[in-house]
Design an enzyme around this catalytic site. Sequence first.
Site, PDB file in Angstrom:
ATOM      1  CE1 TYR A 135      -4.077  -2.853   5.665  1.00 27.80           C
ATOM      2  CE2 TYR A 135      -3.454  -0.579   5.211  1.00 27.80           C
ATOM      3  CZ  TYR A 135      -3.801  -1.840   4.756  1.00 27.80           C
ATOM      4  OH  TYR A 135      -3.852  -2.082   3.399  1.00 27.80           O
TER       5      TYR A 135
ATOM      6  CE  LYS B 126      -1.477  -4.420   3.440  1.00 18.94           C
ATOM      7  NZ  LYS B 126      -1.771  -5.759   2.909  1.00 18.94           N
TER       8      LYS B 126
ATOM      9  CB  SER C 278      -0.857  -0.028   1.267  1.00 16.97           C
ATOM     10  OG  SER C 278      -1.456   1.223   1.489  1.00 16.97           O
TER      11      SER C 278
HETATM   12  P1  NAD Z   1     -11.029  -7.025   1.053  1.00 15.00           P
HETATM   13  O1  NAD Z   1     -11.281  -7.031   2.518  1.00 15.00           O
HETATM   14  O2  NAD Z   1     -12.156  -6.740   0.144  1.00 15.00           O
HETATM   15  O3  NAD Z   1     -10.392  -8.435   0.641  1.00 15.00           O
HETATM   16  C1  NAD Z   1      -9.611  -9.216   1.499  1.00 15.00           C
HETATM   17  C2  NAD Z   1     -10.170 -10.628   1.486  1.00 15.00           C
HETATM   18  O4  NAD Z   1      -9.348 -11.448   2.324  1.00 15.00           O
HETATM   19  C3  NAD Z   1     -11.597 -10.719   2.029  1.00 15.00           C
HETATM   20  O5  NAD Z   1     -12.396 -11.453   1.125  1.00 15.00           O
HETATM   21  C4  NAD Z   1     -11.449 -11.465   3.350  1.00 15.00           C
HETATM   22  O6  NAD Z   1     -12.584 -12.246   3.640  1.00 15.00           O
HETATM   23  C5  NAD Z   1     -10.187 -12.276   3.121  1.00 15.00           C
HETATM   24  N1  NAD Z   1      -9.425 -12.604   4.330  1.00 15.00           N
HETATM   25  C6  NAD Z   1      -9.041 -11.773   5.323  1.00 15.00           C
HETATM   26  N2  NAD Z   1      -8.363 -12.457   6.255  1.00 15.00           N
HETATM   27  C7  NAD Z   1      -8.289 -13.749   5.826  1.00 15.00           C
HETATM   28  C8  NAD Z   1      -7.722 -14.930   6.374  1.00 15.00           C
HETATM   29  N3  NAD Z   1      -7.130 -14.945   7.553  1.00 15.00           N
HETATM   30  N4  NAD Z   1      -7.832 -16.066   5.660  1.00 15.00           N
HETATM   31  C9  NAD Z   1      -8.467 -16.078   4.468  1.00 15.00           C
HETATM   32  N5  NAD Z   1      -9.043 -14.996   3.920  1.00 15.00           N
HETATM   33  C10 NAD Z   1      -8.954 -13.845   4.604  1.00 15.00           C
HETATM   34  O7  NAD Z   1      -9.818  -6.026   0.790  1.00 15.00           O
HETATM   35  P2  NAD Z   1      -9.265  -5.451  -0.574  1.00 15.00           P
HETATM   36  O8  NAD Z   1      -9.612  -4.022  -0.637  1.00 15.00           O
HETATM   37  O9  NAD Z   1      -9.594  -6.335  -1.702  1.00 15.00           O
HETATM   38  O10 NAD Z   1      -7.712  -5.518  -0.272  1.00 15.00           O
HETATM   39  C11 NAD Z   1      -6.921  -6.605  -0.696  1.00 15.00           C
HETATM   40  C12 NAD Z   1      -5.490  -6.377  -0.256  1.00 15.00           C
HETATM   41  O11 NAD Z   1      -5.030  -5.136  -0.757  1.00 15.00           O
HETATM   42  C13 NAD Z   1      -5.304  -6.305   1.269  1.00 15.00           C
HETATM   43  O12 NAD Z   1      -4.077  -6.915   1.576  1.00 15.00           O
HETATM   44  C14 NAD Z   1      -5.243  -4.814   1.529  1.00 15.00           C
HETATM   45  O13 NAD Z   1      -4.510  -4.527   2.701  1.00 15.00           O
HETATM   46  C15 NAD Z   1      -4.516  -4.328   0.293  1.00 15.00           C
HETATM   47  N6  NAD Z   1      -4.768  -2.923  -0.024  1.00 15.00           N
HETATM   48  C16 NAD Z   1      -6.057  -2.479  -0.167  1.00 15.00           C
HETATM   49  C17 NAD Z   1      -6.298  -1.143  -0.465  1.00 15.00           C
HETATM   50  C18 NAD Z   1      -7.690  -0.607  -0.559  1.00 15.00           C
HETATM   51  O14 NAD Z   1      -7.875   0.603  -0.428  1.00 15.00           O
HETATM   52  N7  NAD Z   1      -8.699  -1.421  -0.821  1.00 15.00           N
HETATM   53  C19 NAD Z   1      -5.213  -0.271  -0.636  1.00 15.00           C
HETATM   54  C20 NAD Z   1      -3.919  -0.765  -0.503  1.00 15.00           C
HETATM   55  C21 NAD Z   1      -3.714  -2.099  -0.200  1.00 15.00           C
HETATM   56  C1  WQD Z   2      -9.439   9.507   0.873  1.00 15.57           C
HETATM   57  C2  WQD Z   2      -9.616  10.990   1.125  1.00 15.57           C
HETATM   58  C3  WQD Z   2     -10.032  11.547   3.430  1.00 15.57           C
HETATM   59  C4  WQD Z   2     -13.910   9.588   3.731  1.00 15.57           C
HETATM   60  C5  WQD Z   2      -6.901   4.575   3.106  1.00 15.57           C
HETATM   61  C6  WQD Z   2      -5.871   3.851   3.912  1.00 15.57           C
HETATM   62  C7  WQD Z   2      -4.725   3.452   3.044  1.00 15.57           C
HETATM   63  C8  WQD Z   2      -5.199   2.674   1.836  1.00 15.57           C
HETATM   64  C9  WQD Z   2      -6.311   3.365   1.124  1.00 15.57           C
HETATM   65  C10 WQD Z   2      -5.025   0.335   2.292  1.00 15.57           C
HETATM   66  C11 WQD Z   2      -8.912  11.470   2.398  1.00 15.57           C
HETATM   67  C12 WQD Z   2     -11.221  11.904   2.572  1.00 15.57           C
HETATM   68  C13 WQD Z   2     -12.712  10.073   3.266  1.00 15.57           C
HETATM   69  C14 WQD Z   2     -14.941  10.521   4.058  1.00 15.57           C
HETATM   70  C15 WQD Z   2     -13.499  12.321   3.386  1.00 15.57           C
HETATM   71  N1  WQD Z   2      -5.709   1.387   2.193  1.00 15.57           N
HETATM   72  N2  WQD Z   2     -12.496  11.408   3.089  1.00 15.57           N
HETATM   73  N3  WQD Z   2     -14.691  11.850   3.859  1.00 15.57           N
HETATM   74  O1  WQD Z   2      -7.178   7.708   3.747  1.00 15.57           O
HETATM   75  O2  WQD Z   2      -6.210   7.855   1.425  1.00 15.57           O
HETATM   76  O3  WQD Z   2      -6.305   5.706   2.529  1.00 15.57           O
HETATM   77  O4  WQD Z   2      -7.334   3.711   2.056  1.00 15.57           O
HETATM   78  O5  WQD Z   2      -3.849   0.169   2.225  1.00 15.57           O
HETATM   79  O6  WQD Z   2      -3.873   2.695   3.839  1.00 15.57           O
HETATM   80  O7  WQD Z   2      -5.425   4.718   4.924  1.00 15.57           O
HETATM   81  O8  WQD Z   2      -8.410   6.732   1.752  1.00 15.57           O
HETATM   82  O9  WQD Z   2     -10.748   6.719   1.044  1.00 15.57           O
HETATM   83  O10 WQD Z   2     -10.233   6.866   3.512  1.00 15.57           O
HETATM   84  O11 WQD Z   2      -9.771   8.805   2.064  1.00 15.57           O
HETATM   85  O12 WQD Z   2     -13.319  13.525   3.229  1.00 15.57           O
HETATM   86  O13 WQD Z   2     -16.028  10.155   4.523  1.00 15.57           O
HETATM   87  O14 WQD Z   2     -11.016  11.260   1.342  1.00 15.57           O
HETATM   88  O15 WQD Z   2      -9.817  12.527   4.403  1.00 15.57           O
HETATM   89  O16 WQD Z   2      -8.428  12.750   2.145  1.00 15.57           O
HETATM   90  P1  WQD Z   2      -6.990   7.109   2.429  1.00 15.57           P
HETATM   91  P2  WQD Z   2      -9.870   7.198   2.120  1.00 15.57           P
END
Ligand code: NAD
Ligand code: WQD
Length: 340
Positions: free
Chosen positions: A151, A155, A126
């Site tokens: 969290y 990562k 991330s």
């Molecule tokens: P998500 O929660 O939709 O998907 C994660 C999946 O993993 C879910 O289906 C959940 O049921 C499963 N899971 C969790 N723990 C588990 C376990 N112990 N065993 C088996 N399955 C398990 O999340 P996502 O948004 O698809 O994110 C996927 C990956 O990307 C994660 O590692 C997340 O940290 C990373 N990521 C997400 C974002 C984002 O904003 N969505 C941003 C950066 C990184």
């Molecule tokens: C985006 C922008 C908020 C909600 C998070 C995690 C990051 C990554 C992605 C996994 C920010 C603003 C949000 C609301 C708002 N995930 N906001 N009103 O904070 O960039 O990142 O998700 O790795 O680790 O921290 O994403 O979608 O929460 O926010 O104004 O109700 O929207 O302040 O500027 P963020 P976000």
Amino acid sequence: MKKILVTGGLGYIGSHTVVELQNAGYQVIIVDNLSNSSLDVLEGITNISKTPPAFERLDLRYKADVSEFFKRNQDIEGIIHFAASKAVGESVANPLLYYENNLNTLIYLLQECNAYGIETFIFSSSCTVYGEPDSLPITEDAAVKEATSPYGNTKQISEEILKDTCSISTLKAIALRYFNPIGAHETVEIGELPAGVPQNLVPFITQTAAGLRKELSVYGDDYPTEDGSCIRDYIHVVDLAKAHVIALGRLLSKTNNSNYEVFNLGTGRGSSVLEVVNSFEKTTGEKLNYKIVDRRPGDVISVYADTKKANDVLGWKAQETMEDALLSSWKWEKKVRGMQ
Ligand code: NAD
Ligand code: WQD
């Protein structure tokens, strides 16, 4: 057909990636514990690809179950590891849950890679590892800052675990640092389904427009940015999914000499919260109820990717616009809520 294990493959990014893997001719086996997803997603995937992916309900926190799974699936040639817990606030409230779920699961998988000679591993990292960047756009060699949440720390530690493991084994891994994924599949068969009140901006916007939430709170308009709201790099989830297929191809073809690589996955374009709100209103024709409130603690001011490395080395570039992504999120929200 190469068999690829997708952990967390019923989740938001995982499900879109499964579809792209199937489109590219891979055989997919999904494991998921359904902690943040449901079996309906399997149907959505199958409706798009016309091929049901193999699925096993498995909780990767249980080492013995993980070992037993690999014993039965010795033909797995690569792993894409999405499974993790991802709510930043929850990780502050319950750090051990996050360290257990995000680190133990990675370690158990890597132990099985060693045991069965699996050499290909892609990890969901991330942009949170960069914290508040010193300069923009952010390149992959920018400093990894002290994590602002458990969290984020998981990562950072995961990347270290991968790097160290690759340095003493035949494992080759790629960590993909996602910026802010948004959007849904164009068929509206799969999309993002946040449990409870959404913490992320776009699901909160679509739920507000759908009438589930009274109004969107915009967290701050006094930041040192053009319109005072925070800037992020919003990337369509399908673009993100396609990058995984390319990264997998790179690892499997063994064209790279490095054991461990990191890539930013973003568009390279920063958009402010107010720009996203305006763009949503313009693209969908929906009026959004919102108000400016105080800053949200822990938010960084501005983050967007330098995408040169992913462009040059992977040959990958985001294709979809933010408008495409917002429209698809809105169509998905309407479908989920039974509107239209
Ligand atoms: P998500 O929660 O939709 O998907 C994660 C999946 O993993 C879910 O289906 C959940 O049921 C499963 N899971 C969790 N723990 C588990 C376990 N112990 N065993 C088996 N399955 C398990 O999340 P996502 O948004 O698809 O994110 C996927 C990956 O990307 C994660 O590692 C997340 O940290 C990373 N990521 C997400 C974002 C984002 O904003 N969505 C941003 C950066 C990184
Ligand atoms: C985006 C922008 C908020 C909600 C998070 C995690 C990051 C990554 C992605 C996994 C920010 C603003 C949000 C609301 C708002 N995930 N906001 N009103 O904070 O960039 O990142 O998700 O790795 O680790 O921290 O994403 O979608 O929460 O926010 O104004 O109700 O929207 O302040 O500027 P963020 P976000």
